[in-house]
Design a protein around this motif. Structure first.
Motif, PDB file in Angstrom:
ATOM      1  N   GLN A   7       0.827  -1.207   0.000  1.00 28.63           N
ATOM      2  CA  GLN A   7       0.000   0.000   0.000  1.00 28.63           C
ATOM      3  C   GLN A   7       0.860   1.254   0.000  1.00 28.63           C
ATOM      4  O   GLN A   7       0.575   2.213  -0.708  1.00 28.63           O
ATOM      5  CB  GLN A   7      -0.944  -0.005   1.190  1.00 28.63           C
ATOM      6  CG  GLN A   7      -2.016  -1.061   1.059  1.00 28.63           C
ATOM      7  CD  GLN A   7      -3.006  -1.027   2.206  1.00 28.63           C
ATOM      8  OE1 GLN A   7      -2.884  -0.227   3.126  1.00 28.63           O
ATOM      9  NE2 GLN A   7      -3.985  -1.903   2.148  1.00 28.63           N
ATOM     10  N   ALA A   8       1.915   1.247   0.775  1.00 28.79           N
ATOM     11  CA  ALA A   8       2.828   2.389   0.812  1.00 28.79           C
ATOM     12  C   ALA A   8       3.506   2.583  -0.537  1.00 28.79           C
ATOM     13  O   ALA A   8       3.703   3.723  -0.979  1.00 28.79           O
ATOM     14  CB  ALA A   8       3.868   2.209   1.912  1.00 28.79           C
ATOM     15  N   ARG A   9       3.848   1.486  -1.207  1.00 29.17           N
ATOM     16  CA  ARG A   9       4.477   1.582  -2.535  1.00 29.17           C
ATOM     17  C   ARG A   9       3.504   2.170  -3.551  1.00 29.17           C
ATOM     18  O   ARG A   9       3.895   2.982  -4.396  1.00 29.17           O
ATOM     19  CB  ARG A   9       4.995   0.220  -2.981  1.00 29.17           C
ATOM     20  CG  ARG A   9       6.114  -0.287  -2.090  1.00 29.17           C
ATOM     21  CD  ARG A   9       6.880  -1.471  -2.644  1.00 29.17           C
ATOM     22  NE  ARG A   9       6.153  -2.413  -3.429  1.00 29.17           N
ATOM     23  CZ  ARG A   9       5.869  -3.670  -3.071  1.00 29.17           C
ATOM     24  NH1 ARG A   9       6.240  -4.112  -1.890  1.00 29.17           N
ATOM     25  NH2 ARG A   9       5.228  -4.479  -3.883  1.00 29.17           N
ATOM     26  N   ILE A  10       2.239   1.774  -3.474  1.00 32.57           N
ATOM     27  CA  ILE A  10       1.235   2.320  -4.393  1.00 32.57           C
ATOM     28  C   ILE A  10       1.076   3.821  -4.160  1.00 32.57           C
ATOM     29  O   ILE A  10       1.102   4.618  -5.109  1.00 32.57           O
ATOM     30  CB  ILE A  10      -0.118   1.598  -4.217  1.00 32.57           C
ATOM     31  CG1 ILE A  10      -0.020   0.170  -4.757  1.00 32.57           C
ATOM     32  CG2 ILE A  10      -1.241   2.370  -4.920  1.00 32.57           C
ATOM     33  CD1 ILE A  10      -1.218  -0.700  -4.400  1.00 32.57           C
ATOM     34  N   LEU A  11       0.928   4.209  -2.905  1.00 29.14           N
ATOM     35  CA  LEU A  11       0.756   5.626  -2.594  1.00 29.14           C
ATOM     36  C   LEU A  11       1.984   6.438  -3.006  1.00 29.14           C
ATOM     37  O   LEU A  11       1.858   7.564  -3.502  1.00 29.14           O
ATOM     38  CB  LEU A  11       0.432   5.810  -1.119  1.00 29.14           C
ATOM     39  CG  LEU A  11      -0.906   5.213  -0.683  1.00 29.14           C
ATOM     40  CD1 LEU A  11      -1.084   5.350   0.830  1.00 29.14           C
ATOM     41  CD2 LEU A  11      -2.072   5.833  -1.430  1.00 29.14           C
ATOM     42  N   ALA A  12       3.169   5.880  -2.832  1.00 32.27           N
ATOM     43  CA  ALA A  12       4.394   6.568  -3.252  1.00 32.27           C
ATOM     44  C   ALA A  12       4.417   6.739  -4.770  1.00 32.27           C
ATOM     45  O   ALA A  12       4.841   7.791  -5.278  1.00 32.27           O
ATOM     46  CB  ALA A  12       5.624   5.797  -2.775  1.00 32.27           C
ATOM     47  N   ALA A  13       3.959   5.722  -5.506  1.00 36.36           N
ATOM     48  CA  ALA A  13       3.922   5.806  -6.967  1.00 36.36           C
ATOM     49  C   ALA A  13       2.936   6.887  -7.416  1.00 36.36           C
ATOM     50  O   ALA A  13       3.199   7.616  -8.374  1.00 36.36           O
ATOM     51  CB  ALA A  13       3.559   4.456  -7.564  1.00 36.36           C
ATOM     52  N   VAL A  14       1.813   7.005  -6.727  1.00 34.13           N
ATOM     53  CA  VAL A  14       0.836   8.052  -7.064  1.00 34.13           C
ATOM     54  C   VAL A  14       1.432   9.423  -6.770  1.00 34.13           C
ATOM     55  O   VAL A  14       1.324  10.346  -7.583  1.00 34.13           O
ATOM     56  CB  VAL A  14      -0.493   7.838  -6.296  1.00 34.13           C
ATOM     57  CG1 VAL A  14      -1.428   9.031  -6.480  1.00 34.13           C
ATOM     58  CG2 VAL A  14      -1.169   6.547  -6.743  1.00 34.13           C
ATOM     59  N   ARG A  15       2.069   9.569  -5.617  1.00 33.45           N
ATOM     60  CA  ARG A  15       2.679  10.854  -5.254  1.00 33.45           C
ATOM     61  C   ARG A  15       3.796  11.257  -6.216  1.00 33.45           C
ATOM     62  O   ARG A  15       4.095  12.446  -6.359  1.00 33.45           O
ATOM     63  CB  ARG A  15       3.222  10.794  -3.836  1.00 33.45           C
ATOM     64  CG  ARG A  15       2.139  10.814  -2.792  1.00 33.45           C
ATOM     65  CD  ARG A  15       2.711  10.898  -1.366  1.00 33.45           C
ATOM     66  NE  ARG A  15       1.642  10.814  -0.403  1.00 33.45           N
ATOM     67  CZ  ARG A  15       1.288   9.688   0.229  1.00 33.45           C
ATOM     68  NH1 ARG A  15       1.970   8.564   0.035  1.00 33.45           N
ATOM     69  NH2 ARG A  15       0.290   9.691   1.074  1.00 33.45           N
ATOM     70  N   ALA A  16       4.401  10.294  -6.875  1.00 29.85           N
ATOM     71  CA  ALA A  16       5.520  10.567  -7.787  1.00 29.85           C
ATOM     72  C   ALA A  16       5.069  11.054  -9.165  1.00 29.85           C
ATOM     73  O   ALA A  16       5.903  11.471  -9.964  1.00 29.85           O
ATOM     74  CB  ALA A  16       6.385   9.310  -7.934  1.00 29.85           C
ATOM     75  N   ASP A  50      -6.179  11.030   2.485  1.00 29.76           N
ATOM     76  CA  ASP A  50      -5.078  11.984   2.430  1.00 29.76           C
ATOM     77  C   ASP A  50      -5.424  13.097   1.433  1.00 29.76           C
ATOM     78  O   ASP A  50      -5.445  12.860   0.224  1.00 29.76           O
ATOM     79  CB  ASP A  50      -3.799  11.264   2.000  1.00 29.76           C
ATOM     80  CG  ASP A  50      -2.595  12.182   1.924  1.00 29.76           C
ATOM     81  OD1 ASP A  50      -2.747  13.412   2.119  1.00 29.76           O
ATOM     82  OD2 ASP A  50      -1.496  11.672   1.641  1.00 29.76           O
ATOM     83  N   PRO A  51      -5.701  14.314   1.909  1.00 31.43           N
ATOM     84  CA  PRO A  51      -6.081  15.393   0.992  1.00 31.43           C
ATOM     85  C   PRO A  51      -4.948  15.834   0.065  1.00 31.43           C
ATOM     86  O   PRO A  51      -5.206  16.453  -0.969  1.00 31.43           O
ATOM     87  CB  PRO A  51      -6.505  16.527   1.928  1.00 31.43           C
ATOM     88  CG  PRO A  51      -5.809  16.246   3.210  1.00 31.43           C
ATOM     89  CD  PRO A  51      -5.660  14.745   3.291  1.00 31.43           C
ATOM     90  N   ALA A  52      -3.706  15.499   0.405  1.00 25.12           N
ATOM     91  CA  ALA A  52      -2.572  15.890  -0.426  1.00 25.12           C
ATOM     92  C   ALA A  52      -2.261  14.864  -1.520  1.00 25.12           C
ATOM     93  O   ALA A  52      -1.437  15.128  -2.393  1.00 25.12           O
ATOM     94  CB  ALA A  52      -1.337  16.094   0.442  1.00 25.12           C
ATOM     95  N   LEU A  53      -2.908  13.719  -1.485  1.00 21.58           N
ATOM     96  CA  LEU A  53      -2.653  12.674  -2.478  1.00 21.58           C
ATOM     97  C   LEU A  53      -3.205  13.106  -3.835  1.00 21.58           C
ATOM     98  O   LEU A  53      -4.383  13.425  -3.951  1.00 21.58           O
ATOM     99  CB  LEU A  53      -3.312  11.364  -2.041  1.00 21.58           C
ATOM    100  CG  LEU A  53      -3.003  10.150  -2.905  1.00 21.58           C
ATOM    101  CD1 LEU A  53      -1.533   9.745  -2.745  1.00 21.58           C
ATOM    102  CD2 LEU A  53      -3.901   8.991  -2.505  1.00 21.58           C
ATOM    103  N   PRO A  54      -2.382  13.123  -4.873  1.00 18.15           N
ATOM    104  CA  PRO A  54      -2.849  13.557  -6.195  1.00 18.15           C
ATOM    105  C   PRO A  54      -3.599  12.449  -6.944  1.00 18.15           C
ATOM    106  O   PRO A  54      -3.246  12.059  -8.060  1.00 18.15           O
ATOM    107  CB  PRO A  54      -1.562  13.962  -6.908  1.00 18.15           C
ATOM    108  CG  PRO A  54      -0.525  13.076  -6.315  1.00 18.15           C
ATOM    109  CD  PRO A  54      -0.936  12.884  -4.872  1.00 18.15           C
TER     110      PRO A  54
END
Length: 110
Positions: A7-16, A50-54
């Motif tokens: 899950q953390a890897r997915i969220l990191a990929a979205v943030r990138a 997370d409101p900052a998640l794009p």
């Protein structure tokens, strides 16, 4: 971020995903090392608080917004993408034209 936390890897990929660019659910899954898990990406984005998640930068593989036409979520995603300079027509991202090749410049029509 632990490598074992998908899950953390997915969220990191979205943030990138850079501002003004988009990626498909499947592409995010691949970037997170989870090929074939596009639906997992979609579910995780759906429950994220997370409101900052794009999240708005993630689309279907064909460049379309996944929300139903006329829905508030679809309108919000389209608004956010347009605010970043992403061109949309009927809920689909309009891809930039490929650069002309040297062969096309030399041998193509005038």
């Amino acid at each position: 971020m632990a490598k074992s936390d998908p899950q953390a890897r997915i969220l990191a990929a979205v943030r990138a995903i850079p501002r003004g660019e988009v990626a498909g659910y499947g592409e995010i899954a691949r970037r997170a090392g989870l090929p074939g898990r596009a639906r997992w990406v979609a579910r995780l984005l759906a429950i994220s608080e997370d409101p900052a998640l794009p999240w708005h930068r993630v689309l279907r593989s064909d460049g379309r917004i996944a929300f139903p036409p006329g829905s508030a979520s679809r309108e919000e995603q389209a608004r956010r993408l347009r605010a970043e300079g992403v061109a949309l027509v009927d809920g689909r991202v309009q891809a930039a034209r490929a650069a002309r090749t040297l062969d096309a410049e030399v041998w193509g029509p005038r």
